[in-house]
Design an enzyme around this catalytic site. Sequence first.
Site, mmCIF file in Angstrom:
data_model
loop_
_atom_site.group_PDB
_atom_site.id
_atom_site.type_symbol
_atom_site.label_atom_id
_atom_site.label_comp_id
_atom_site.label_asym_id
_atom_site.label_seq_id
_atom_site.Cartn_x
_atom_site.Cartn_y
_atom_site.Cartn_z
ATOM 1 N N GLY A 1 -12.032 14.258 -12.827
ATOM 2 C CA GLY A 1 -11.536 15.340 -11.971
ATOM 3 C C GLY A 1 -10.874 14.822 -10.718
ATOM 4 O O GLY A 1 -10.915 15.469 -9.670
ATOM 5 N N ALA B 1 -5.351 12.800 -10.986
ATOM 6 C CA ALA B 1 -4.685 12.759 -12.281
ATOM 7 C C ALA B 1 -5.254 13.825 -13.213
ATOM 8 O O ALA B 1 -4.512 14.622 -13.802
ATOM 9 C CB ALA B 1 -4.835 11.366 -12.893
ATOM 10 N N SER C 1 -14.035 13.019 -5.803
ATOM 11 C CA SER C 1 -13.471 11.914 -6.572
ATOM 12 C C SER C 1 -12.850 10.898 -5.640
ATOM 13 O O SER C 1 -12.520 11.200 -4.499
ATOM 14 C CB SER C 1 -12.384 12.420 -7.521
ATOM 15 O OG SER C 1 -12.927 13.310 -8.433
ATOM 16 N N SER D 1 -10.011 9.727 -5.425
ATOM 17 C CA SER D 1 -8.665 9.999 -4.903
ATOM 18 C C SER D 1 -8.715 10.410 -3.438
ATOM 19 O O SER D 1 -7.765 10.178 -2.686
ATOM 20 C CB SER D 1 -8.004 11.120 -5.696
ATOM 21 O OG SER D 1 -7.781 10.726 -7.025
ATOM 22 N N GLY E 1 -0.866 6.871 1.950
ATOM 23 C CA GLY E 1 0.215 7.762 1.615
ATOM 24 C C GLY E 1 0.682 7.682 0.185
ATOM 25 O O GLY E 1 0.128 6.966 -0.637
ATOM 26 N N HIS F 1 -6.832 -5.974 -1.888
ATOM 27 C CA HIS F 1 -6.185 -5.408 -0.702
ATOM 28 C C HIS F 1 -6.455 -6.329 0.480
ATOM 29 O O HIS F 1 -7.575 -6.782 0.666
ATOM 30 C CB HIS F 1 -6.733 -4.008 -0.430
ATOM 31 C CG HIS F 1 -5.924 -3.236 0.553
ATOM 32 N ND1 HIS F 1 -5.874 -3.557 1.887
ATOM 33 C CD2 HIS F 1 -5.114 -2.158 0.396
ATOM 34 C CE1 HIS F 1 -5.063 -2.700 2.506
ATOM 35 N NE2 HIS F 1 -4.600 -1.844 1.622
ATOM 36 N N ARG G 1 -0.824 -1.815 9.146
ATOM 37 C CA ARG G 1 0.235 -2.806 9.259
ATOM 38 C C ARG G 1 1.591 -2.132 9.197
ATOM 39 O O ARG G 1 2.524 -2.530 9.890
ATOM 40 C CB ARG G 1 0.104 -3.856 8.154
ATOM 41 C CG ARG G 1 -0.963 -4.902 8.441
ATOM 42 C CD ARG G 1 -1.246 -5.767 7.221
ATOM 43 N NE ARG G 1 -1.855 -4.976 6.165
ATOM 44 C CZ ARG G 1 -1.494 -5.012 4.881
ATOM 45 N NH1 ARG G 1 -0.544 -5.825 4.504
ATOM 46 N NH2 ARG G 1 -2.076 -4.249 3.999
ATOM 47 N N GLU H 1 -5.132 6.083 -12.572
ATOM 48 C CA GLU H 1 -5.521 4.678 -12.475
ATOM 49 C C GLU H 1 -6.199 4.198 -13.760
ATOM 50 O O GLU H 1 -6.172 3.017 -14.088
ATOM 51 C CB GLU H 1 -6.446 4.463 -11.267
ATOM 52 C CG GLU H 1 -6.670 2.994 -10.956
ATOM 53 C CD GLU H 1 -7.464 2.763 -9.669
ATOM 54 O OE1 GLU H 1 -7.552 3.700 -8.862
ATOM 55 O OE2 GLU H 1 -7.967 1.651 -9.498
ATOM 56 N N SER I 1 0.266 4.671 -6.093
ATOM 57 C CA SER I 1 -0.815 5.025 -6.985
ATOM 58 C C SER I 1 -1.150 6.512 -6.958
ATOM 59 O O SER I 1 -1.186 7.169 -8.002
ATOM 60 C CB SER I 1 -2.046 4.207 -6.623
ATOM 61 O OG SER I 1 -3.110 4.658 -7.372
ATOM 62 N N VAL I 2 -1.372 7.069 -5.780
ATOM 63 C CA VAL I 2 -1.610 8.515 -5.765
ATOM 64 C C VAL I 2 -0.370 9.220 -6.293
ATOM 65 O O VAL I 2 -0.445 10.258 -6.943
ATOM 66 C CB VAL I 2 -1.978 9.060 -4.370
ATOM 67 C CG1 VAL I 2 -3.385 8.671 -4.013
ATOM 68 C CG2 VAL I 2 -1.004 8.635 -3.312
#
Lengths: 665, 244, 247
Positions: free
Chosen positions: A13, A16, A42, A44, A50, A257, A273, A394, A410-411
Amino acid sequence: MKVIYTDVLIIGGGLAGLRVATGVKERGHEAVVLSLVPPKRSHSAAAQGGMQASLANSAMGEGDNEDVHFEDTIKGSDWGADQRVARMFTHCAPKAIRELAHWGVPWSRVKRGDHQSIINAQKVTISEKDEAHGLITARDFGGTKKWRTCYTSDGTGHSMLYAMDNKAHEDRVEIHERLEAMALIHENGRCYGAVARNLMSGELVAYVSKATTIATGGYGRIYEVSTNAIICQGTGQALALESGVATLGNMEAIQFHPTAIVPVGILTTEGCRGDGGLLLDKDGYRFMPDYEPDKKELASRDVVSRRMTEHMRKGKGVKSRYGDHLWLDITILGREHIEKNLREVKEICENFLGIDPAEEWIPVRPTQHYSMGGIRTKHTGESQTLKGLYSCGEAACWDMHGFNRLGGNSVSETVVSGMLVAEYISDFLDSSDSDITIHTKNVEKFVKTEQAKLDKLLENEGGEDAYVLRRRMEKIMMEKVGIFRNGKDLKEAVDELEELLKRSKNIDVFRSKSRAANPALVNAYRTQKMIRVALTVAMGAYLREESRGAHSREDFPERNDEKWLKRTITSWPDTEQTLPTVTYEDIDISEMELPPGFRGYGKDMTIHNSATKEAQEKVDSIKAKMEAEGKDRFEIQEALMPFKDILPKKYQGKNERLTERLENE
Amino acid sequence: MKQEKLDKTPARLDFTQSITGLILAIFIMGHILFEASILISKEMMYKVTIMFEGYYFFGETYPGIISFLAGFIFVIFIVHAGIALRKFPDNYRQHMAMKRHTLGMKHEDTYLWIIQLSTGFLMFFIGSVHLYMMIAEPSDIGPYASSYRVVHEMLAPLYFLLLISVITHAFIGLYRLALKWGFMEGKNTKVSRARYKLLMRVFIVVYILVGLASLAKYISIGLEHDYSAGVKKYESQTIKMENH
Amino acid sequence: MSKDKAPRILKIDILRFDPHDPEDFPSMERFEIEESHGMTLFIALNDIREHHDNSLKYDFVCRAGICGSCSMLVNGRPTLACRTLTSKLDEHITLAPLPLFELIGDLSVYTGKWMRGLNEKLETWIHDKENELNVDKLEEKMEPELADEIYELDRCVECGCCVAGCGTIQMRPYFKGAVGLNKIARYHLDPRDKRSDEEYYELIGNEDGVFGCMTLLGCEDVCPKDLPLQSKIAYLRRMMLKTAVKN
Ligand SMILES: Cc1cc2nc3c(=O)[nH]c(=O)nc-3n(C[C@H](O)[C@H](O)[C@H](O)COP(=O)(O)OP(=O)(O)OC[C@H]3O[C@@H](n4cnc5c(N)ncnc54)[C@H](O)[C@@H]3O)c2cc1C
Ligand code: HEM
Ligand code: HEM
Ligand code: SF4
Ligand code: F3S
Ligand code: FES
């Protein structure tokens, strides 16, 4: 036996999964969403930085379009991505963000006039156009040519997920929370749903569906320290793997990361950054320009992470009781900026480190963050080998990230793939292919198998402690399948994990014997699944003798297009196997719109493929010819690598921009 | 758009509760001050009393005016209390839930509400008695008459309780009123809330001190004054009234 | 904690109860663990589960103070456990599940279900039937400040702390609570939502809505996201009063 029938079963949920649900619902199909946690919880929700979409509204985004976004994505992927998928993605990202704006995401907006900003440690003035005032703005993110990352302050994922979940409420999508998919129900190469366990009552439920979608997110928690939520345990990938039929792609492609705080591994966004924050070493020295004079702190993630590790290996790290780390300095951005645009970061620093980032530097270190690999699918999101099984977000590898994904992609991928896959699934459901033929007895068989597994765990005595196995697995992944990898360590990792896998068959859930809500039981069966997933990662990494994107081999530092321009495909056809089956899928250079080249970081060490040159020449000549003929960028693109025909009709239209207005209606 | 009739009652009730509370609070702020005129002198208190009786308008006193005023306040008082009754726990379960919550949370503003609730409850009884007296015997107000009541009719303890209750209730009420409707909140609502809270505390302390001082004065007058000839009217040195 | 000082031994009392077990009844259980540097309740509870009692139930998801899963009563006050450093607490810590919500077991409560019910009742989504979206076209414009303001209210993580911190709702469970009112304030602010003031009045212009709030301000004081709950409830109260007067 409780059986629930539906058209589409969606496991997961997050962004995606929810986007698939609302999409199929709109096309008139029933959908049930399963989730371990209430959807709004979730992972996400954790995305701070962003979402990339080439809107080109802000001054620093001017001139941006699908082509630039495409090029960035492919370069970022180190040419591992499927270029048609990347094209579909970059084409649809603006549509997805506009849809989300319509559903209530309060994207941060362009404000007309002059603004102070910090670029490369210098104050600069950016002047926004009048006509862009009030449109969605964007910030700078690593690995992109233009400022393309749209955001809502630093709660982008949160506001997206909330808008999405609310939309699902509006559409009356059925959501079954605290249910965990345990196994796929399948027969003769066709998937018919899943067996799920109610995490509160312990009841097993069979969900029988025409199409099944896995949108369970990543598998970062196979590592000891990860920025991921603790539910990102790769159970979705394990579902596919354990079916014996479905396959996984590029599992070794793991992103680290650069800036997670030490020691807990909570992420501070790339926006730090992007907005002008700097990386400093123990002497307070800004080292990134030495390694990457061009992009500096804003080089691609994999690159920055490696540079940081290199620098620490030179003894420039700050010593702490949790090992070495470096500093992230955002004090130069000023308190006002931090409190408005990086508030989440500020809260994290205050709550977990007890420091004020407007005054003090933040201790950071590269940490496991994202899983490029996942369930291997076609561009439609359907598994290449198990019909009726879909995957996106993902969890999947449809493959737009290749060996390294760009921040913000990704989002963006979750919602784009969600909306596309929903259409493909709906088409499938509208055809007679989707008819269900499975016998109830066979459904029952799957439920019984799962029940038997649980019983065994509970009844076993004198067996292994799941926690011990799991901690060991996490350590191995951390130490031997990390940022820099080598054959020797990887071999050891594979061997040790194989050993753990064998031991994991004898796990004993001691003391806590409840069949209802029982965290010990949950940990036991998830550990079994996670070790399998970890093995596919270690195995893929061990076999891939090159360095590509985030996969970096010290013993094979060059990217080898001659031998390794291919995807790793792992599967587990026989449950008795103690290692995954690994095969490869070639990536065809002749079909590329952007043939392999130099990514532009460090020294070019690529071993080029013999077909590359020819492909490049072909592309160049078509481009030159068509440009001379005065063709526009769309026509040229179409000639190089057509992709519109495979897109659902409703998403084929061109995207409007301030500089590219659409004719009326 | 639906065009059903809105049920306005909840809005009305909430507003009425606030406005009656506000009127009562303003009234009390004046009341305690006027009454404290005794601290200056008996004469002053007398002047204030006859002012309310209309002397400065009509040249004569009409204690009926006080009756009327008290009646008016009484109505507001009843309305306010009546509406506030909605907020009391309706049953034992609610009472226990609130009790457990308050004890567990240890949260200042929740305590403040509990204080308001209990002081309100208390005033329901003592306030009514006091008001009834003011309606029934309005002419018995004055430096000596009041003192007599305080001492010899044993009202001192009652007034003491009433004073503490009404002052805390009124100023906590005003504080909550401001937050409830967002009265004059600045950009940073945390700051404005802290300011209101400080004001609330200062007012409570000052008013209770003033009230206690007046009460002490009444008691001392009540004890010193010779009531052997009955409670006679106060004789002013400056104002001579014929018809008394 | 300085290096030379011996680490504290934390005494953690946890209210335990398994509603699925007919023989169980609520009771306090004490665990003693050694405090480590930078320890949060997330780390402490995992330690207990891994080394003392593997049946202990609680919910963590993001462990970073983002998702709102881990709210519980820490020494009586609702808060997010994952971002509570033990060093900021006394060595004697009491943990209990949030009241009011359905108990799953021990510290685990089903806030999600409650929130979903609330969202469905209040229809917390953009109501805009007239406007058909064309995904190819430029998005609708919005003033930058307004977007920021909406986001400010959109930050709620549905953790339920404000519900557990509100005495009113303890007494009257149908009260929508600060979380519900804040959501309405958020949509009321949003020009994309075309609901009229009257429609909002139907939703919250009653004793279960904004007029039920008794300004206890527990919500404002415990909200881990520091949402401006008091000022938004006040705003709605004024709005709703105006709407009632207007009609
Ligand atoms: C800290 C952090 C910051 C990030 N920031 C950014 C960013 O700024 N920009 C960007 O583009 N990306 C970012 N990412 C990446 C991005 O957030 C994720 O890749 C993306 O949100 C994944 O979404 P998803 O829908 O695929 O999965 P998720 O949101 O992870 O959802 C997975 C869902 O599956 C459910 N689930 C899992 N297993 C099962 C099971 N067995 N049965 C039933 N349900 C199950 C879960 O309950 C959950 O609902 C970030 C990631 C992290 C870790
Ligand atoms: C029988 C006597 C009284 C009772 C039972 C009573 C009860 C209450 C209660 C329970 C509240 C809280 C309402 C809420 O939480 O919404 C309240 C509020 C208030 N009261 Fe009283 N009260 C009484 C008398 C008074 C008096 C004499 C004054 C003035 C001096 C007063 C001033 C206020 C004020 C200003 C408020 C705040 C208004 C609001 O919250 O809307 N009350 N009262
Ligand atoms: C119009 C109505 C009222 C009148 C005329 C009135 C008048 C008086 C007078 C004359 C006194 C002095 C003592 C006495 O003579 O007995 C007094 C004292 C007092 N009154 Fe009232 N009153 C009124 C309403 C109220 C109300 C509504 C309250 C609060 C609920 C209240 C609270 C008190 C208190 C606490 C004292 C004692 C003061 C002290 O300690 O100094 N009065 N009042
Ligand atoms: S308003 Fe605050 S306390 Fe309430 S649910 Fe939202 S975030 Fe939690
Ligand atoms: S605590 Fe409750 S009573 Fe109102 S101000 Fe907050 S909702
Ligand atoms: S676990 Fe997500 S907020 Fe605590």
